[in-house]
Each structure stands twice: as C-alpha cells, then as structure tokens.
Design a protein around this motif. Sequence first.
Motif, mmCIF file in Angstrom:
data_model
loop_
_atom_site.group_PDB
_atom_site.id
_atom_site.type_symbol
_atom_site.label_atom_id
_atom_site.label_comp_id
_atom_site.label_asym_id
_atom_site.label_seq_id
_atom_site.Cartn_x
_atom_site.Cartn_y
_atom_site.Cartn_z
ATOM 1 N N SER A 121 -70.226 16.129 18.572
ATOM 2 C CA SER A 121 -70.932 16.476 19.807
ATOM 3 C C SER A 121 -71.133 17.983 19.895
ATOM 4 N N LYS A 123 -72.930 11.312 22.810
ATOM 5 C CA LYS A 123 -73.433 11.364 21.439
ATOM 6 C C LYS A 123 -72.517 12.228 20.569
ATOM 7 N N GLU A 135 -69.776 6.582 21.016
ATOM 8 C CA GLU A 135 -71.101 6.928 21.553
ATOM 9 C C GLU A 135 -71.947 5.699 21.869
#
Length: 295
Positions: free
Chosen positions: A48, A206, A211
Amino acid sequence: MRLSYATAVELGLKKGKIDFPNYTAYLMIGEKCLFNCSYCAQARQAESNADLLSRIKWPEISLETFKNIFIPTKFKRICIQVVSFLDYWTELNELLSFLKEKEIPISVSIRPRNIEEVRALFNKYNVDRVGIAVDVANKELFSKIRGGKYEFYEKILKNASNEFPNRITTHIIVGLGETDENIIDFLLKMKKFKILVSLFSFTPIKGTKFENLLPPSLSRYRKIQMAREIILQYDVEKADFLFDSNGNLQKLPEVAVDIEEAKKTSGCAWCTRPFYNEKPTEEPYNIPIPRNINL
C-alpha cells in the motif's frame, strides 16, 4: 511523523473543507511496521501507499514544522498512532516531550512490548489514555491475521487496567472472520477489566493481504454497535443475548438504548475519526460526532 488529512487541513497544511467538528488532532509516527497484519496498510509486507492508515491519507511533516504550527487551543485531544518500527520509542519520546507541557489530553495507540512502556506513557509523559488494539476478536484467528499470541495482549491489557483503571482503551475490527458471539464475549470481558472498547469496521485497502475481503454489512455493524452500547450502559450478561448455531447475534437484551448515540464514533472523549471506515459519499459506519458531549 504524519498527520491525518483532516488534521492537516485544520492546521492549514492542506486545502479542504471539514463539514463536521474535528476536535481531535490525529498524529502518526513511523511507517512500515515490523508486524504483518493482513488488513493494515502499514504491515511489513503490504504494498500500500506509505501515507495510508486504513483509507485515510496521512501527509508527512517534520517534528520541527509541527512544533512551529501546532496550536493546542484548536483541539480538545491529541491521538497518536504508533507504528511498530524499530526506533518507535525514540520518535515517540521526542513528540511526547514536546506535547506534555501543552495541557491537552493525549491518547497513545501502541502495540507495547511490555507493561513498562505503558507505565512510562502515564507516569513520564502524562498521557491521558493508552490504547492497546486487539483488532481480532477471535483467539484462533488472531495469530493468523495479526501475528503474535492473543493471550499476551489480553494479559497486558488486564495488567495495565489494574494499574490505571478506566484509562485503557482497546480496539476491535468487525469483519475479520470472527462471529458476533466472539465480539460480545470480548466486549463483556473488557467491561469487567474496566477497559473501553472502540469499534472499527474492516476496510479493504489496496496492497494488503485482505484487499479483496468485503467489509461487513452496515446492518451487522449497527447490530454490534447496539450491543456495545447496551453492554456499556447496562449490567448485562451473555445469557441476555441470543445467538444462532453459527454465532450470529439474533436478539439483543430488551432495554432502552439510544440508537443515534450508539452509531457515533466510539473511542476516547472527543474522538471523531472521520471517514476512517468509509467514503464521504456513503453512510458512515461511525458517525463523526463526539459522544455524550454538548456541542
């Protein structure tokens, strides 16, 4: 160090519009944690963006710049999120040494290595509350999702609360595979320990291992919020709740409960934690208004 985006707007570092009372300044020290929580943007193996914690962006700022622009009278509380990197205590010491003279309540959310760190936060730095997150309310899932032993954190929570009653907070994330029954058991136990439980909703980020995991339904989260409020306000037991064979909460105790109060962000006094779990265009899981405070 970093500031939450809303805090950066309040201090004039970022442009933006805040449509709600933002009484708490949210700060973060460190990045890229030593631990590898499956849901966290700061996890060791997460891909991330480095400026994320949950879905919130945290702009970077130097401690010297922060010292020059920080205005204590703009806030009612400071909340410091501590990422467990190698030298976190040195950075935390520098920040708290500056803040301890500002006469503003400070909360520190930390994954302490031992009870001595908790004592130092209260006794040396005059911290108001310490948050020790558990996040995963299922003991078996805890080691898989968060790492480490659940029993260690329960023990340090209990010991810390014995020394500093009503000044310890913990956190639970709804939607990590636990059952409603797991959460109710945890809420009831923490009440006996005199520990405040703050609720979060799982938010897929994400670049994290989770995710693609879906967040809990809003209806399930509201049910847990109601249960938390009842446990907070009444002397109830597990037998007062009804579960099905899969641990899903079917019925709450028949007591009066303020639904709107239950939906507000749960945490230390003046906590708002805006849009931590949801986009501004969606109905928020946690309403960003301080609880039990006349605005």
